[in-house]
Design a protein around this motif. Structure first.
Motif, mmCIF file in Angstrom:
data_model
loop_
_atom_site.group_PDB
_atom_site.id
_atom_site.type_symbol
_atom_site.label_atom_id
_atom_site.label_comp_id
_atom_site.label_asym_id
_atom_site.label_seq_id
_atom_site.Cartn_x
_atom_site.Cartn_y
_atom_site.Cartn_z
ATOM 1 N N ASN A 14 77.682 -15.917 16.937
ATOM 2 C CA ASN A 14 77.022 -14.613 16.824
ATOM 3 C C ASN A 14 76.282 -14.285 18.126
ATOM 4 O O ASN A 14 75.058 -14.385 18.223
ATOM 5 N N THR A 15 77.062 -13.897 19.116
ATOM 6 C CA THR A 15 76.487 -13.613 20.440
ATOM 7 C C THR A 15 76.297 -12.116 20.706
ATOM 8 O O THR A 15 75.686 -11.743 21.697
ATOM 9 N N ASN A 16 76.832 -11.270 19.848
ATOM 10 C CA ASN A 16 76.726 -9.823 20.056
ATOM 11 C C ASN A 16 75.260 -9.396 20.112
ATOM 12 O O ASN A 16 74.504 -9.602 19.161
ATOM 13 N N ALA A 23 69.794 -8.393 30.585
ATOM 14 C CA ALA A 23 71.184 -8.142 30.207
ATOM 15 C C ALA A 23 71.444 -8.639 28.788
ATOM 16 O O ALA A 23 70.634 -9.382 28.207
ATOM 17 N N ARG A 24 72.598 -8.222 28.248
ATOM 18 C CA ARG A 24 72.939 -8.627 26.888
ATOM 19 C C ARG A 24 74.434 -8.913 26.782
ATOM 20 O O ARG A 24 75.236 -8.412 27.567
ATOM 21 N N LEU A 25 74.806 -9.727 25.801
ATOM 22 C CA LEU A 25 76.208 -10.026 25.529
ATOM 23 C C LEU A 25 76.764 -8.948 24.609
ATOM 24 O O LEU A 25 76.106 -8.540 23.647
ATOM 25 N N GLU A 26 77.970 -8.480 24.915
ATOM 26 C CA GLU A 26 78.507 -7.286 24.265
ATOM 27 C C GLU A 26 79.264 -7.540 22.959
ATOM 28 O O GLU A 26 79.573 -6.590 22.254
ATOM 29 N N SER A 27 79.610 -8.765 22.638
ATOM 30 C CA SER A 27 80.352 -9.016 21.405
ATOM 31 C C SER A 27 80.197 -10.469 20.981
ATOM 32 O O SER A 27 79.665 -11.294 21.733
ATOM 33 N N GLY A 47 78.746 -9.079 34.535
ATOM 34 C CA GLY A 47 79.147 -10.477 34.526
ATOM 35 C C GLY A 47 79.828 -10.856 33.236
ATOM 36 O O GLY A 47 80.173 -9.988 32.425
ATOM 37 N N THR A 48 80.049 -12.130 33.047
ATOM 38 C CA THR A 48 80.657 -12.642 31.822
ATOM 39 C C THR A 48 79.855 -13.833 31.307
ATOM 40 O O THR A 48 79.197 -14.532 32.085
ATOM 41 N N ALA A 49 79.940 -14.020 30.007
ATOM 42 C CA ALA A 49 79.355 -15.200 29.378
ATOM 43 C C ALA A 49 80.509 -16.050 28.873
ATOM 44 O O ALA A 49 81.313 -15.588 28.059
ATOM 45 N N ILE A 50 80.630 -17.265 29.363
ATOM 46 C CA ILE A 50 81.734 -18.164 29.028
ATOM 47 C C ILE A 50 81.219 -19.291 28.151
ATOM 48 O O ILE A 50 80.155 -19.873 28.415
ATOM 49 N N TYR A 51 81.988 -19.591 27.111
ATOM 50 C CA TYR A 51 81.610 -20.662 26.194
ATOM 51 C C TYR A 51 81.465 -21.980 26.947
ATOM 52 O O TYR A 51 82.353 -22.380 27.703
ATOM 53 N N ASP A 52 80.340 -22.641 26.749
ATOM 54 C CA ASP A 52 80.055 -23.910 27.415
ATOM 55 C C ASP A 52 80.651 -25.046 26.574
ATOM 56 O O ASP A 52 79.955 -25.725 25.828
ATOM 57 N N ASP A 53 81.944 -25.242 26.714
ATOM 58 C CA ASP A 53 82.692 -26.174 25.866
ATOM 59 C C ASP A 53 82.363 -27.622 26.231
ATOM 60 O O ASP A 53 82.552 -28.044 27.367
ATOM 61 N N PRO A 86 88.781 -19.671 29.461
ATOM 62 C CA PRO A 86 88.032 -20.040 28.253
ATOM 63 C C PRO A 86 87.458 -18.801 27.569
ATOM 64 O O PRO A 86 87.333 -17.740 28.193
ATOM 65 N N PRO A 87 87.112 -18.888 26.282
ATOM 66 C CA PRO A 87 86.541 -17.732 25.569
ATOM 67 C C PRO A 87 85.344 -17.155 26.310
ATOM 68 O O PRO A 87 84.449 -17.893 26.740
ATOM 69 N N GLN A 88 85.334 -15.849 26.477
ATOM 70 C CA GLN A 88 84.254 -15.203 27.209
ATOM 71 C C GLN A 88 84.053 -13.781 26.734
ATOM 72 O O GLN A 88 84.949 -13.163 26.165
ATOM 73 N N VAL A 89 82.859 -13.257 26.965
ATOM 74 C CA VAL A 89 82.527 -11.875 26.607
ATOM 75 C C VAL A 89 81.813 -11.224 27.791
ATOM 76 O O VAL A 89 81.249 -11.908 28.654
ATOM 77 N N ASP A 90 81.844 -9.899 27.819
ATOM 78 C CA ASP A 90 81.159 -9.174 28.887
ATOM 79 C C ASP A 90 79.647 -9.269 28.735
ATOM 80 O O ASP A 90 79.103 -9.275 27.628
ATOM 81 N N VAL A 91 78.985 -9.322 29.887
ATOM 82 C CA VAL A 91 77.527 -9.225 29.945
ATOM 83 C C VAL A 91 77.202 -7.886 30.584
ATOM 84 O O VAL A 91 77.706 -7.568 31.666
ATOM 85 N N THR A 92 76.396 -7.069 29.910
ATOM 86 C CA THR A 92 76.084 -5.724 30.414
ATOM 87 C C THR A 92 74.596 -5.576 30.701
ATOM 88 O O THR A 92 73.752 -6.257 30.110
ATOM 89 N N ALA A 93 74.299 -4.652 31.604
ATOM 90 C CA ALA A 93 72.911 -4.396 31.982
ATOM 91 C C ALA A 93 72.151 -3.780 30.815
ATOM 92 O O ALA A 93 72.626 -2.835 30.186
ATOM 93 N N ASN A 94 70.985 -4.305 30.570
ATOM 94 C CA ASN A 94 70.146 -3.804 29.476
ATOM 95 C C ASN A 94 69.142 -2.782 29.990
ATOM 96 O O ASN A 94 68.307 -2.282 29.234
ATOM 97 N N GLN A 95 69.238 -2.487 31.292
ATOM 98 C CA GLN A 95 68.334 -1.523 31.916
ATOM 99 C C GLN A 95 68.988 -0.999 33.192
ATOM 100 O O GLN A 95 69.961 -1.575 33.679
#
Length: 422
Positions: A312-314, A335-339, A372-378, A390-399
């Motif tokens: 649950n990273t969204n 910043a925040r993770l988008e999904s 940027g991206t957030a990549i699972y730290d396997d 590896p599984p990853q999601v976008d990181v977006t600016a929160n401001q």
């Protein structure tokens, strides 16, 4: 008496320490036993396709004979040609003397092609369901003019996917000794297609992702071909077959003297989309079920040790100092993770950490920009680890962050140049 009492106490302490050490060692021992699984084949690999994660490997990067597993690459090239408009499923394919004469050779897998003209769809069905070698050759000739030219396009496709250790000589997987004067130019009389288990897994992954409809063909155990002729499967793990396993819907067997009894399978298990490859199954020459037994045991191992999970990273906020800003009126950015992030983990794993790949971004930045991206730290990597990113999601600016005053930006660049900072 005192010495005896002290000796007893020391002995008790030693026993207690030994028991504690045994207790600590037990989980590790259990883990070692779990990881000691050894599939009954010379080469093998298992991957989960939605994440690209490797779940098992055994000498998976050594090229060896692949026999008719070659045909999943041939099938990919057929689907690609249809996609590009070069042919349609109803395009008629004439059967030249080369593939036609091969149909009378009882040593190789085939279907009768007496009509000398069939549709692309009929020939692909024959290629994948009955492993008809002549059907594969006819398709290669239709798409590229000659089989050797088709082989060149196959090799080029592999290189696009990063596969450079494969050696291909034909579209069927047959040993050259069956092809006579139709051998690939410059090849030896006994040359045969070779790839690694990893290569086959990558091809299968591309095939079912780009053209998932292929599974509608490979899951069939029999289908009408022409009149009274019926195509029958060589995949005995399909429903109604003697090695049936629920979830298996493809893909392709392969057998030659070099390759032994081999099988690339796709199966849906516990929410995971799995591809397994077993090459040269032990005792495959005497036991027709050896490759399917090995595949079944490999799938059992995977499902007993791995599970798919959604983290649950969204909306998760990135730590303030994780992403730095260059040329901005602020030095760091929120910043925040988008999904959410779908991963495959060892069963009962509690790892939900990610690594942020965006150490420095340059202003100006608008809220919502991908920075940027957030990549699972396997923590549980196996062999090659992943066949894709590896599984990853976008990181977006929160401001939003504005660009700093131009003289300040200029001065910072000068300082960075002389200090070596970037």
């Amino acid at each position: 008496m005192r010495d005896k009492g002290m000796t007893m106490k020391k002995l008790q302490h030693i026993i207690m320490i030994a028991l504690i050490l045994i207790g600590l060692a037990t989980p590790a021992l259990a883990q070692d036993q779990t990881d000691s699984f050894n599939v009954a084949a010379k080469h093998a690999i298992a991957i989960e396709t939605t994440t690209g994660k490797v779940l098992y490997e055994k000498d998976a990067t050594t090229p060896d004979g692949v026999a008719s597993m070659t045909k999943i690459l041939t099938a990919y090239m057929v689907y690609k040609a249809v996609d590009q408009g070069k042919i349609t499923w109803d395009t008629e394919v004439g059967i030249s003397d080369y593939p036609f004469n091969l149909t009378v050779n009882s040593e190789v897998s085939n279907v009768p092609l007496d009509s000398r003209k069939y549709t692309v769809k009929q020939l692909l069905d024959a290629t994948l369901i009955s492993s008809a070698n002549s059907a594969a050759i006819a398709l290669a000739e239709k798409i590229s003019g000659t089989e050797s030219t088709f082989v060149d396009t196959m090799t080029a496709q592999l290189k696009e996917w990063g596969i450079t250790d494969a050696k291909l000589f034909n579209a069927s997987g047959l040993n050259n000794k069956y092809l006579g004067d139709n051998r690939y130019p410059g090849s030896k009389p006994d040359d045969e297609n070779t790839m690694s288990a990893l290569d086959i897994a990558i091809i299968a992954d591309h095939l079912i992702k780009d053209y998932p409809q292929v599974l509608e063909i490979t899951k069939q155990t029999e289908v009408d071909f022409e009149g009274d002729n019926e195509l029958t499967t060589h995949n005995y793990m399909l429903e109604g077959q003697e090695n049936y396993r629920e979830g298996v819907d493809g893909l392709k067997t392969g057998t030659t003297e070099l390759a032994g009894a081999s099988f690339v399978a796709h199966s849906n298990e516990n929410g995971m989309s799995l591809i397994t490859v077993v090459m040269n199954a032990y005792n495959g020459g005497d036991d027709e079920s050896a490759r399917f037994t090995a595949t079944n045991e490999l799938l059992d191992y995977v499902t007993q040790n791995w599970e798919i999970k959604t983290l649950n990273t969204n909306g998760q906020i990135v730590k303030k100092n994780d992403i730095k800003v260059a040329d901005g009126d602020r030095k760091t950015i929120s910043a925040r993770l988008e999904s959410d992030l779908t991963v495959v983990q060892k069963i009962n794993s509690r790892n939900d950490s990610v690594k942020i790949q965006a150490k420095t971004v340059t202003a100006p930045i608008k809220k919502g920009d991908t920075i940027g991206t957030a990549i699972y730290d396997d923590k549980d990597l196996v062999g090659t680890s992943y066949i894709s990113d590896p599984p990853q999601v976008d990181v977006t600016a929160n401001q939003s962050i504005k660009k700093s005053f131009f003289l300040k930006v200029w001065w910072n660049h000068i300082l960075n140049f002389f200090t070596g900072n970037k």
